[in-house]
Design a protein around this motif. Sequence first.
Motif, PDB file in Angstrom:
ATOM      1  N   VAL A  12      -2.128 -19.725 -13.175  1.00  0.00           N
ATOM      2  CA  VAL A  12      -3.128 -18.697 -13.082  1.00  0.00           C
ATOM      3  C   VAL A  12      -3.510 -18.421 -14.683  1.00  0.00           C
ATOM      4  CG1 VAL A  12      -2.633 -17.537 -10.847  1.00  0.00           C
ATOM      5  CG2 VAL A  12      -1.612 -16.727 -13.036  1.00  0.00           C
ATOM      6  N   LYS A  13      -4.786 -17.849 -14.925  1.00  0.00           N
ATOM      7  CA  LYS A  13      -5.039 -17.165 -16.085  1.00  0.00           C
ATOM      8  C   LYS A  13      -5.534 -15.807 -15.916  1.00  0.00           C
ATOM      9  CE  LYS A  13      -9.153 -17.533 -19.260  1.00  0.00           C
ATOM     10  NZ  LYS A  13     -10.270 -18.162 -19.554  1.00  0.00           N
ATOM     11  N   LEU A  14      -4.731 -14.924 -16.606  1.00  0.00           N
ATOM     12  CA  LEU A  14      -5.023 -13.640 -16.696  1.00  0.00           C
ATOM     13  C   LEU A  14      -6.690 -13.202 -17.062  1.00  0.00           C
ATOM     14  CD1 LEU A  14      -1.685 -12.369 -17.955  1.00  0.00           C
ATOM     15  CD2 LEU A  14      -2.323 -12.796 -15.560  1.00  0.00           C
ATOM     16  N   LYS A  15      -7.420 -12.386 -16.344  1.00  0.00           N
ATOM     17  CA  LYS A  15      -8.533 -11.954 -16.501  1.00  0.00           C
ATOM     18  C   LYS A  15      -8.694 -10.688 -17.251  1.00  0.00           C
ATOM     19  CE  LYS A  15     -11.843 -13.463 -14.539  1.00  0.00           C
ATOM     20  NZ  LYS A  15     -12.904 -13.976 -13.479  1.00  0.00           N
ATOM     21  N   SER A  16      -7.777  -9.650 -16.515  1.00  0.00           N
ATOM     22  CA  SER A  16      -7.925  -8.195 -17.087  1.00  0.00           C
ATOM     23  C   SER A  16      -6.592  -7.725 -16.661  1.00  0.00           C
ATOM     24  CB  SER A  16      -9.164  -7.618 -16.805  1.00  0.00           C
ATOM     25  OG  SER A  16      -9.087  -7.393 -15.290  1.00  0.00           O
ATOM     26  N   LEU A  17      -6.332  -6.581 -17.120  1.00  0.00           N
ATOM     27  CA  LEU A  17      -5.205  -5.619 -16.866  1.00  0.00           C
ATOM     28  C   LEU A  17      -5.704  -4.580 -16.010  1.00  0.00           C
ATOM     29  CD1 LEU A  17      -2.443  -4.474 -17.328  1.00  0.00           C
ATOM     30  CD2 LEU A  17      -3.230  -3.135 -19.224  1.00  0.00           C
ATOM     31  N   LEU A  18      -5.147  -4.457 -14.638  1.00  0.00           N
ATOM     32  CA  LEU A  18      -5.582  -3.429 -13.893  1.00  0.00           C
ATOM     33  C   LEU A  18      -4.926  -2.003 -14.128  1.00  0.00           C
ATOM     34  CD1 LEU A  18      -5.559  -5.361 -10.616  1.00  0.00           C
ATOM     35  CD2 LEU A  18      -7.564  -4.651 -11.672  1.00  0.00           C
ATOM     36  N   PRO A  19      -5.473  -1.040 -13.651  1.00  0.00           N
ATOM     37  CA  PRO A  19      -4.747   0.337 -14.066  1.00  0.00           C
ATOM     38  C   PRO A  19      -3.185   0.300 -13.651  1.00  0.00           C
ATOM     39  CG  PRO A  19      -6.919   0.766 -12.874  1.00  0.00           C
ATOM     40  CD  PRO A  19      -6.562  -0.714 -12.991  1.00  0.00           C
ATOM     41  N   GLU A  27      10.776   5.426  -9.388  1.00  0.00           N
ATOM     42  CA  GLU A  27      10.846   5.412 -10.943  1.00  0.00           C
ATOM     43  C   GLU A  27      10.684   4.345 -11.601  1.00  0.00           C
ATOM     44  OE1 GLU A  27      14.788   7.191 -11.611  1.00  0.00           O
ATOM     45  OE2 GLU A  27      14.372   9.013 -10.742  1.00  0.00           O
ATOM     46  N   ILE A  28       9.325   3.681 -11.263  1.00  0.00           N
ATOM     47  CA  ILE A  28       9.074   2.348 -11.881  1.00  0.00           C
ATOM     48  C   ILE A  28       7.367   2.531 -12.317  1.00  0.00           C
ATOM     49  CG2 ILE A  28      10.856   0.944 -10.499  1.00  0.00           C
ATOM     50  CD1 ILE A  28       8.254   0.304  -8.438  1.00  0.00           C
ATOM     51  N   LEU A  29       7.344   1.562 -13.026  1.00  0.00           N
ATOM     52  CA  LEU A  29       5.896   1.402 -13.573  1.00  0.00           C
ATOM     53  C   LEU A  29       5.248   0.151 -13.089  1.00  0.00           C
ATOM     54  CD1 LEU A  29       4.087   3.204 -15.483  1.00  0.00           C
ATOM     55  CD2 LEU A  29       4.747   1.721 -17.405  1.00  0.00           C
ATOM     56  N   VAL A  30       4.291   0.124 -12.630  1.00  0.00           N
ATOM     57  CA  VAL A  30       3.827  -1.282 -11.921  1.00  0.00           C
ATOM     58  C   VAL A  30       2.616  -1.617 -12.570  1.00  0.00           C
ATOM     59  CG1 VAL A  30       2.899  -2.225  -9.810  1.00  0.00           C
ATOM     60  CG2 VAL A  30       4.896  -0.427  -9.636  1.00  0.00           C
ATOM     61  N   ILE A  31       2.584  -2.911 -13.132  1.00  0.00           N
ATOM     62  CA  ILE A  31       1.618  -3.511 -13.980  1.00  0.00           C
ATOM     63  C   ILE A  31       1.053  -4.659 -12.865  1.00  0.00           C
ATOM     64  CG2 ILE A  31       0.915  -4.528 -15.668  1.00  0.00           C
ATOM     65  CD1 ILE A  31       3.145  -2.892 -17.314  1.00  0.00           C
ATOM     66  N   HIS A  32      -0.551  -4.642 -12.688  1.00  0.00           N
ATOM     67  CA  HIS A  32      -1.082  -5.603 -12.095  1.00  0.00           C
ATOM     68  C   HIS A  32      -2.044  -6.463 -12.768  1.00  0.00           C
ATOM     69  CE1 HIS A  32       0.720  -3.380  -8.652  1.00  0.00           C
ATOM     70  NE2 HIS A  32       1.045  -4.505  -8.088  1.00  0.00           N
ATOM     71  N   PHE A  33      -2.336  -7.509 -12.572  1.00  0.00           N
ATOM     72  CA  PHE A  33      -3.234  -8.200 -13.452  1.00  0.00           C
ATOM     73  C   PHE A  33      -4.446  -8.952 -12.540  1.00  0.00           C
ATOM     74  CE2 PHE A  33       0.190  -8.426 -16.129  1.00  0.00           C
ATOM     75  CZ  PHE A  33      -0.261  -8.016 -17.255  1.00  0.00           C
ATOM     76  N   LEU A  34      -5.598  -8.779 -12.786  1.00  0.00           N
ATOM     77  CA  LEU A  34      -6.665  -9.737 -12.221  1.00  0.00           C
ATOM     78  C   LEU A  34      -6.687 -11.061 -12.842  1.00  0.00           C
ATOM     79  CD1 LEU A  34      -8.864  -9.504 -10.171  1.00  0.00           C
ATOM     80  CD2 LEU A  34     -10.469  -9.225 -11.910  1.00  0.00           C
ATOM     81  N   SER A  35      -6.511 -12.226 -12.053  1.00  0.00           N
ATOM     82  CA  SER A  35      -6.127 -13.301 -12.285  1.00  0.00           C
ATOM     83  C   SER A  35      -7.241 -14.540 -11.542  1.00  0.00           C
ATOM     84  CB  SER A  35      -4.775 -13.883 -12.068  1.00  0.00           C
ATOM     85  OG  SER A  35      -3.833 -12.892 -12.608  1.00  0.00           O
ATOM     86  N   GLU A  36      -7.267 -15.681 -12.312  1.00  0.00           N
ATOM     87  CA  GLU A  36      -8.196 -16.806 -11.861  1.00  0.00           C
ATOM     88  C   GLU A  36      -7.257 -17.661 -11.414  1.00  0.00           C
ATOM     89  OE1 GLU A  36     -11.418 -20.001 -13.318  1.00  0.00           O
ATOM     90  OE2 GLU A  36     -11.162 -17.982 -14.380  1.00  0.00           O
ATOM     91  N   GLY A  86     -10.867  -2.639 -14.499  1.00  0.00           N
ATOM     92  CA  GLY A  86      -9.710  -3.340 -15.411  1.00  0.00           C
ATOM     93  C   GLY A  86      -9.907  -3.251 -16.729  1.00  0.00           C
ATOM     94  N   TYR A  87      -8.997  -3.461 -17.667  1.00  0.00           N
ATOM     95  CA  TYR A  87      -9.008  -3.380 -19.073  1.00  0.00           C
ATOM     96  C   TYR A  87      -8.976  -4.714 -19.765  1.00  0.00           C
ATOM     97  CZ  TYR A  87      -8.039   1.651 -17.438  1.00  0.00           C
ATOM     98  OH  TYR A  87      -8.103   2.591 -17.044  1.00  0.00           O
ATOM     99  N   ALA A  88      -9.313  -4.878 -21.010  1.00  0.00           N
ATOM    100  CA  ALA A  88      -9.128  -5.942 -21.816  1.00  0.00           C
ATOM    101  C   ALA A  88      -7.571  -6.199 -21.939  1.00  0.00           C
ATOM    102  CB  ALA A  88      -9.698  -5.897 -22.873  1.00  0.00           C
ATOM    103  N   LEU A  89      -7.321  -7.546 -21.764  1.00  0.00           N
ATOM    104  CA  LEU A  89      -5.806  -7.949 -22.113  1.00  0.00           C
ATOM    105  C   LEU A  89      -5.295  -7.536 -23.314  1.00  0.00           C
ATOM    106  CD1 LEU A  89      -5.958 -11.527 -20.703  1.00  0.00           C
ATOM    107  CD2 LEU A  89      -5.083  -9.448 -19.418  1.00  0.00           C
ATOM    108  N   GLU A  90      -6.288  -7.476 -24.317  1.00  0.00           N
ATOM    109  CA  GLU A  90      -5.571  -7.039 -25.763  1.00  0.00           C
ATOM    110  C   GLU A  90      -5.149  -5.546 -25.545  1.00  0.00           C
ATOM    111  OE1 GLU A  90      -8.761  -8.393 -24.787  1.00  0.00           O
ATOM    112  OE2 GLU A  90      -8.271 -10.504 -25.904  1.00  0.00           O
TER     113      GLU A  90
END
Length: 97
Positions: A12-19, A27-36, A86-90
């Motif tokens: 996959v190629k990461l496209k953006s960072l989701l909230p 007690e966890i932080l969950v990070i998801h990405f929108l991908s192609e 989504g947020y920029a991957l940067e």
Amino acid sequence: MRETFEETGCTVKLKSLLPIIHDVKNEILVIHFLSEILEENEIIKKDEIMEKKWMTIQEIRNMERENLRFPDRIFDILDAIENKEGYALETIKDINM
């Protein structure tokens, strides 16, 4: 990207960072990405993944909540995708500085 490939066989190629979701209860932080999807292969970790299936957002929304793992989190992610939150991957690179 590596985890996606290891478990599903998909490149996959990461496209953006989701909230980011803060799961206070667990007690966890969950990070998801929108991908192609760039390439799809057979499932690699068959002992961990029963199947992979591509579904539309509406098909997921129509599923019974008890058939979903972490339904609240899933619907939060779907809302973010539909609302283009989504947020920029940067953003992540900036956090690491």
